[in-house]
Design a protein around this motif. Structure first.
Motif, PDB file in Angstrom:
ATOM      1  N   PHE A  95      -7.099  12.186   0.402  1.00  0.00           N
ATOM      2  CA  PHE A  95      -6.670  11.372   1.398  1.00  0.00           C
ATOM      3  C   PHE A  95      -7.084  10.255   0.900  1.00  0.00           C
ATOM      4  O   PHE A  95      -6.858   9.216   1.955  1.00  0.00           O
ATOM      5  N   ASP A  96      -7.954   9.915  -0.082  1.00  0.00           N
ATOM      6  CA  ASP A  96      -8.276   8.673  -0.386  1.00  0.00           C
ATOM      7  C   ASP A  96      -7.420   7.651  -1.107  1.00  0.00           C
ATOM      8  O   ASP A  96      -7.003   8.175  -2.126  1.00  0.00           O
ATOM      9  N   PRO A  97      -6.924   6.512  -0.528  1.00  0.00           N
ATOM     10  CA  PRO A  97      -6.045   5.634  -1.146  1.00  0.00           C
ATOM     11  C   PRO A  97      -6.385   5.170  -2.533  1.00  0.00           C
ATOM     12  O   PRO A  97      -5.523   5.066  -3.456  1.00  0.00           O
ATOM     13  N   ILE A  98      -7.773   5.052  -2.570  1.00  0.00           N
ATOM     14  CA  ILE A  98      -8.026   4.329  -3.823  1.00  0.00           C
ATOM     15  C   ILE A  98      -7.936   5.523  -5.003  1.00  0.00           C
ATOM     16  O   ILE A  98      -7.723   5.253  -6.128  1.00  0.00           O
ATOM     17  N   ASN A 120     -11.104  -5.944   7.104  1.00  0.00           N
ATOM     18  CA  ASN A 120      -9.998  -5.238   7.060  1.00  0.00           C
ATOM     19  C   ASN A 120      -9.455  -4.750   5.723  1.00  0.00           C
ATOM     20  O   ASN A 120      -8.987  -5.788   5.020  1.00  0.00           O
ATOM     21  N   CYS A 121      -9.384  -3.469   5.446  1.00  0.00           N
ATOM     22  CA  CYS A 121      -8.717  -3.153   4.263  1.00  0.00           C
ATOM     23  C   CYS A 121      -7.957  -1.964   4.574  1.00  0.00           C
ATOM     24  O   CYS A 121      -8.418  -0.867   5.012  1.00  0.00           O
ATOM     25  N   PHE A 122      -6.506  -2.117   4.648  1.00  0.00           N
ATOM     26  CA  PHE A 122      -5.486  -1.054   5.358  1.00  0.00           C
ATOM     27  C   PHE A 122      -5.192  -0.358   4.018  1.00  0.00           C
ATOM     28  O   PHE A 122      -4.831  -0.969   2.936  1.00  0.00           O
ATOM     29  N   ASP A 123      -5.188   0.916   4.090  1.00  0.00           N
ATOM     30  CA  ASP A 123      -4.524   1.999   3.024  1.00  0.00           C
ATOM     31  C   ASP A 123      -3.425   1.473   2.224  1.00  0.00           C
ATOM     32  O   ASP A 123      -3.025   1.551   1.217  1.00  0.00           O
ATOM     33  N   ILE A 124      -2.437   1.014   3.341  1.00  0.00           N
ATOM     34  CA  ILE A 124      -0.895   0.778   2.708  1.00  0.00           C
ATOM     35  C   ILE A 124      -1.049  -0.470   1.879  1.00  0.00           C
ATOM     36  O   ILE A 124      -0.457  -0.500   0.930  1.00  0.00           O
ATOM     37  N   ALA A 172      -5.396   5.344  -7.962  1.00  0.00           N
ATOM     38  CA  ALA A 172      -6.116   5.291  -9.431  1.00  0.00           C
ATOM     39  C   ALA A 172      -5.400   6.599 -10.199  1.00  0.00           C
ATOM     40  O   ALA A 172      -5.237   6.272 -11.445  1.00  0.00           O
ATOM     41  N   PHE A 173      -5.072   7.670  -9.462  1.00  0.00           N
ATOM     42  CA  PHE A 173      -4.419   8.595 -10.147  1.00  0.00           C
ATOM     43  C   PHE A 173      -3.130   8.165 -10.933  1.00  0.00           C
ATOM     44  O   PHE A 173      -2.518   8.713 -11.892  1.00  0.00           O
ATOM     45  N   HIS A 174      -2.248   7.871  -9.977  1.00  0.00           N
ATOM     46  CA  HIS A 174      -1.081   7.256 -10.254  1.00  0.00           C
ATOM     47  C   HIS A 174      -1.212   6.346 -11.318  1.00  0.00           C
ATOM     48  O   HIS A 174      -0.060   6.472 -12.140  1.00  0.00           O
ATOM     49  N   ALA A 175      -1.791   5.347 -11.255  1.00  0.00           N
ATOM     50  CA  ALA A 175      -1.985   4.268 -12.296  1.00  0.00           C
ATOM     51  C   ALA A 175      -2.397   5.063 -13.709  1.00  0.00           C
ATOM     52  O   ALA A 175      -2.007   4.689 -14.592  1.00  0.00           O
ATOM     53  N   MET A 176      -3.397   6.195 -13.624  1.00  0.00           N
ATOM     54  CA  MET A 176      -3.834   6.775 -14.933  1.00  0.00           C
ATOM     55  C   MET A 176      -2.706   7.278 -15.472  1.00  0.00           C
ATOM     56  O   MET A 176      -2.614   7.326 -16.642  1.00  0.00           O
ATOM     57  N   GLU A 177      -1.630   8.018 -14.788  1.00  0.00           N
ATOM     58  CA  GLU A 177      -0.536   8.936 -15.283  1.00  0.00           C
ATOM     59  C   GLU A 177       0.463   7.923 -15.826  1.00  0.00           C
ATOM     60  O   GLU A 177       1.011   8.166 -16.896  1.00  0.00           O
ATOM     61  N   VAL A 217      -3.680  -1.230  -0.053  1.00  0.00           N
ATOM     62  CA  VAL A 217      -4.695  -0.845  -1.322  1.00  0.00           C
ATOM     63  C   VAL A 217      -3.328  -0.318  -1.979  1.00  0.00           C
ATOM     64  O   VAL A 217      -3.301  -0.647  -3.378  1.00  0.00           O
ATOM     65  N   LEU A 218      -2.714   0.778  -1.714  1.00  0.00           N
ATOM     66  CA  LEU A 218      -1.433   1.533  -2.347  1.00  0.00           C
ATOM     67  C   LEU A 218      -0.454   0.394  -2.881  1.00  0.00           C
ATOM     68  O   LEU A 218       0.045   0.707  -4.061  1.00  0.00           O
ATOM     69  N   SER A 219      -0.243  -0.482  -1.991  1.00  0.00           N
ATOM     70  CA  SER A 219       1.014  -1.427  -2.548  1.00  0.00           C
ATOM     71  C   SER A 219       0.398  -2.354  -3.437  1.00  0.00           C
ATOM     72  O   SER A 219       1.389  -2.596  -4.633  1.00  0.00           O
TER      73      SER A 219
END
Length: 118
Positions: free
Chosen positions: A105-108, A70-74, A112-117, A76-78
């Motif tokens: 729609f891919d949480p990873i 189980n890997c929930f999107d929430i 990753a985009f937000h981290a790069m920003e 991963v984003l958290s």
């Protein structure tokens, strides 16, 4: 390599999961990132040589987001949000997705985009 922290993220907050690596996968990935040079490395005597690691002075914080399969999107984003807030310089994500996901729609990809920003 020095482990300086470990966090767990779980949508199933009623469960108290451990950040410990129970399958060996996280330990394997961490050793690739920050392992030291090993002279005379081989696979049962085959392909002898020098195994070179990444950056031995690395400080690692583990963010565990998957439990069993189980890997929930929430979660991963958290974990991405937490890493960004902690000022992490490099994020290595090692998660196998069971199906293809559109990049928007891919949480990873989003995390990753937000981290790069930042």
């Amino acid at each position: 390599m020095k482990i300086i922290g470990a966090c767990t993220f779980s949508l199933q907050s009623y469960n108290k999961f451990s950040a410990r690596d129970t399958s060996g996968h996280g330990t394997h990935v961490a050793s690739i990132i920050s392992g030291r040079e090993v002279i005379d490395a081989s696979y049962y005597g085959i392909a002898k040589g020098i195994a070179r690691g990444g950056a031995p002075s690395t400080r690692i914080t583990a963010y565990k987001v998957c439990y069993h399969i189980n890997c929930f999107d929430i979660d991963v984003l958290s974990a991405f949000d937490h890493a960004i807030a902690n000022g992490v310089n490099i994020i290595s994500v090692s998660i196998a997705r069971p199906r293809l996901v559109e990049i928007t729609f891919d949480p990873i990809a989003i995390g990753a985009f937000h981290a790069m920003e930042k």
